[in-house]
Design an enzyme around this catalytic site. Structure first.
Site, PDB file in Angstrom:
ATOM      1  N   LYS A  14      80.348  50.368 -35.217  1.00  0.00           N
ATOM      2  CA  LYS A  14      80.296  49.760 -33.888  1.00  0.00           C
ATOM      3  C   LYS A  14      81.692  49.405 -33.346  1.00  0.00           C
ATOM      4  O   LYS A  14      81.983  49.659 -32.177  1.00  0.00           O
ATOM      5  CB  LYS A  14      79.421  48.507 -33.965  1.00  0.00           C
ATOM      6  CG  LYS A  14      79.312  47.697 -32.705  1.00  0.00           C
ATOM      7  CD  LYS A  14      78.242  46.634 -32.851  1.00  0.00           C
ATOM      8  CE  LYS A  14      78.555  45.618 -33.954  1.00  0.00           C
ATOM      9  NZ  LYS A  14      79.647  44.695 -33.598  1.00  0.00           N
ATOM     10  N   ARG A  90      73.441  37.908 -31.397  1.00  0.00           N
ATOM     11  CA  ARG A  90      73.022  38.218 -32.753  1.00  0.00           C
ATOM     12  C   ARG A  90      71.578  37.822 -33.023  1.00  0.00           C
ATOM     13  O   ARG A  90      70.995  38.261 -34.011  1.00  0.00           O
ATOM     14  CB  ARG A  90      73.885  37.428 -33.759  1.00  0.00           C
ATOM     15  CG  ARG A  90      75.132  38.137 -34.173  1.00  0.00           C
ATOM     16  CD  ARG A  90      75.847  37.310 -35.226  1.00  0.00           C
ATOM     17  NE  ARG A  90      77.286  37.421 -35.084  1.00  0.00           N
ATOM     18  CZ  ARG A  90      77.990  38.450 -35.535  1.00  0.00           C
ATOM     19  NH1 ARG A  90      77.405  39.411 -36.189  1.00  0.00           N
ATOM     20  NH2 ARG A  90      79.279  38.499 -35.344  1.00  0.00           N
ATOM     21  N   ARG A 129      83.767  50.077 -51.625  1.00  0.00           N
ATOM     22  CA  ARG A 129      85.120  49.539 -51.765  1.00  0.00           C
ATOM     23  C   ARG A 129      85.379  48.930 -53.150  1.00  0.00           C
ATOM     24  O   ARG A 129      84.616  48.101 -53.637  1.00  0.00           O
ATOM     25  CB  ARG A 129      85.371  48.478 -50.697  1.00  0.00           C
ATOM     26  CG  ARG A 129      86.838  48.022 -50.689  1.00  0.00           C
ATOM     27  CD  ARG A 129      87.195  47.402 -49.401  1.00  0.00           C
ATOM     28  NE  ARG A 129      86.616  46.063 -49.324  1.00  0.00           N
ATOM     29  CZ  ARG A 129      87.047  45.135 -48.479  1.00  0.00           C
ATOM     30  NH1 ARG A 129      88.015  45.405 -47.635  1.00  0.00           N
ATOM     31  NH2 ARG A 129      86.478  43.953 -48.465  1.00  0.00           N
ATOM     32  N   ARG A 161      84.753  43.329 -55.536  1.00  0.00           N
ATOM     33  CA  ARG A 161      84.673  41.921 -55.139  1.00  0.00           C
ATOM     34  C   ARG A 161      83.216  41.588 -54.860  1.00  0.00           C
ATOM     35  O   ARG A 161      82.440  42.465 -54.480  1.00  0.00           O
ATOM     36  CB  ARG A 161      85.517  41.690 -53.883  1.00  0.00           C
ATOM     37  CG  ARG A 161      87.015  41.787 -54.130  1.00  0.00           C
ATOM     38  CD  ARG A 161      87.790  41.566 -52.853  1.00  0.00           C
ATOM     39  NE  ARG A 161      86.981  40.821 -51.885  1.00  0.00           N
ATOM     40  CZ  ARG A 161      87.235  40.741 -50.595  1.00  0.00           C
ATOM     41  NH1 ARG A 161      88.281  41.373 -50.106  1.00  0.00           N
ATOM     42  NH2 ARG A 161      86.474  40.060 -49.795  1.00  0.00           N
ATOM     43  N   ARG A 172      73.032  40.556 -47.152  1.00  0.00           N
ATOM     44  CA  ARG A 172      73.589  40.502 -45.811  1.00  0.00           C
ATOM     45  C   ARG A 172      72.775  41.365 -44.857  1.00  0.00           C
ATOM     46  O   ARG A 172      72.524  40.994 -43.715  1.00  0.00           O
ATOM     47  CB  ARG A 172      75.033  41.026 -45.856  1.00  0.00           C
ATOM     48  CG  ARG A 172      76.027  40.096 -45.234  1.00  0.00           C
ATOM     49  CD  ARG A 172      77.418  40.383 -45.743  1.00  0.00           C
ATOM     50  NE  ARG A 172      77.951  41.627 -45.241  1.00  0.00           N
ATOM     51  CZ  ARG A 172      78.962  42.295 -45.816  1.00  0.00           C
ATOM     52  NH1 ARG A 172      79.498  41.833 -46.914  1.00  0.00           N
ATOM     53  NH2 ARG A 172      79.400  43.405 -45.296  1.00  0.00           N
TER      54      ARG A 172
END
Ligand SMILES: [Zn+2]
Length: 216
Positions: A14, A90, A129, A161, A172
């Site tokens: 986005k 949101r 990542r 991480r 999430r």
């Protein structure tokens, strides 16, 4: 004048698309974080109120956020300045408040574009990542990292991480889905929502978005 609401999950690309539209349409991109920082910097009433919440690590009340947005878009309306809302609204209450605000201004969104990427693809992108334990460099392995792969810079050991781990990302995404689904339905019922398939290379996604914008 373009008044665009751009929706998409983290990892949907986005931000990249918002930057391209911004360039092509001489629009100003409004993301809630930038908005707040600017108001705080100017020490406006709304900015100072916002700062109190942020200093306590609390989420901003929707009314305050809309207040700031209203102030800024009023100025845009006067100048005929196009804008893109990136990352706002949101939640459903935020969307309702936003529509109220626009109604008061006598306008409505040009379009609400959702960049639609399947969840397994988002998960693949977001969990790719790896960080070096030694030098903190980050490397992306969208197809998964083989066991013997080390940091290309210093040969240090790579780890993920917590933020980049699958479990965290799934959480999430769950929160995102819960908040966004009612929001999407809301805009759909108003006949404003356009879905853009978010798979493939960024250029072809940009083309699809421009096709929608040209037909407004
Ligand atoms: Zn390293």
């Amino acid at each position: 004048m373009l008044r665009l609401i751009l929706l998409g999950a983290p990892g949907s690309g986005k931000g990249t698309q918002a930057d391209r539209i911004k360039e092509s349409y001489q629009a100003i991109k409004i993301s809630s974080g930038d908005l707040l920082r600017e108001e705080i910097r100017k020490k406006s009433d709304l900015g100072l109120q916002a700062k109190q919440f942020m200093d306590k690590g609390e989420l901003l009340p929707d009314a305050l956020m809309i207040g700031i947005l209203e102030k800024i878009t009023q100025d845009f309306e006067k100048r005929g300045q196009s804008y893109i809302l990136d990352g706002f609204p949101r939640t459903l209450p935020q969307a309702e408040a936003l529509m109220e605000m626009m109604k008061k201004q006598g306008v409505s969104p040009s379009s609400v574009i959702l960049i639609d990427v399947p969840e397994d693809e988002l998960l693949r992108r977001l969990s790719s990542r790896w960080t070096c334990k030694n030098c903190s460099a980050t490397w992306s392995y969208p197809e998964g990292k083989a066991d013997n792969v080390v940091c290309k810079q210093c040969a240090g050991e790579l780890y993920q991480r917590d933020d980049d781990k699958k479990e965290t990302i799934l959480n999430r995404m769950e929160v995102y889905r819960k908040n966004t689904e009612p929001l999407i339905r809301f805009f759909e019922e108003k006949g404003l929502l356009k879905r853009v398939q978010g798979l493939g290379d960024p250029d072809s996604i940009t083309v699809r978005i421009y096709e929608i914008l040209e037909n407004i």
